[in-house]
Design an enzyme around this catalytic site. Structure first.
Site, PDB file in Angstrom:
ATOM      1  N   CYS A  11       0.868  -1.172   0.000  1.00 34.23           N
ATOM      2  CA  CYS A  11       0.000   0.000   0.000  1.00 34.23           C
ATOM      3  C   CYS A  11       0.909   1.228   0.000  1.00 34.23           C
ATOM      4  O   CYS A  11       2.127   1.095  -0.012  1.00 34.23           O
ATOM      5  CB  CYS A  11      -0.996  -0.008   1.155  1.00 34.23           C
ATOM      6  N   CYS A  85      -1.700   1.018  -3.985  1.00 32.02           N
ATOM      7  CA  CYS A  85      -0.375   1.623  -4.190  1.00 32.02           C
ATOM      8  C   CYS A  85      -0.295   2.313  -5.544  1.00 32.02           C
ATOM      9  O   CYS A  85       0.721   2.901  -5.886  1.00 32.02           O
ATOM     10  CB  CYS A  85       0.742   0.603  -4.021  1.00 32.02           C
ATOM     11  N   CYS A  89       3.191   0.273  -8.134  1.00 32.56           N
ATOM     12  CA  CYS A  89       3.362  -1.175  -8.066  1.00 32.56           C
ATOM     13  C   CYS A  89       3.899  -1.700  -9.386  1.00 32.56           C
ATOM     14  O   CYS A  89       3.253  -1.541 -10.419  1.00 32.56           O
ATOM     15  CB  CYS A  89       2.033  -1.867  -7.759  1.00 32.56           C
TER      16      CYS A  89
END
Length: 135
Positions: A11, A85, A89
């Site tokens: 996250c 995120c 990511c």
């Protein structure tokens, strides 16, 4: 996937959702799964409300520290679970990805974090069943 799968929870701040998910997976899987967590912009400390909510169910995450998401960690993980995120990511062909839409506990009190914690537990339990169906 190896005999011992690795799961990376990601996250933004690596202070709430991903820390709770990692705590649940460590608690439920023991050493059967390698548990990792990271954030695209890690906070300085784990969210105190997340710590308190997890302590209520007997899981201590006080020793965890938000960690920066590194390319090598993501690349070497079997499963990557994103919890908001965003574009930070990395995507690797052949990896299993899950995107868990969960409320952000940042700035919330423990009352607001409890339902997030419980939803994360349900999702971690389902993930664990898929990773080790014989358990």
């Amino acid at each position: 996937m190896t005999d011992k799968p690795s799961v990376l929870f990601v996250c933004v701040h690596n202070a709430g959702r991903s820390q709770m998910a990692a705590g649940w997976l460590r608690h439920l899987a023991g050493d059967a799964v390698e548990v990792r967590s990271a954030g695209s912009a890690p906070a300085d400390t784990v969210n105190p409300a997340a710590v308190e909510a997890m302590a209520e169910v007997g899981i201590d995450i006080t020793d965890q520290r938000p960690t920066l998401l590194e390319y090598a960690t993501a690349e070497s993980s079997d499963v990557i679970v994103s919890m908001g995120c965003g574009d930070a990511c990395p995507v690797f062909p052949g990896k299993r990805y899950e995107d868990w839409k969960l409320d952000d506990p940042a700035g919330q009190g423990v009352e607001a974090v409890r339902p997030i914690r419980d939803e994360i537990r349900s999702r971690v339990e389902a993930l664990l069943r898929e990773l080790s169906p014989a358990r």
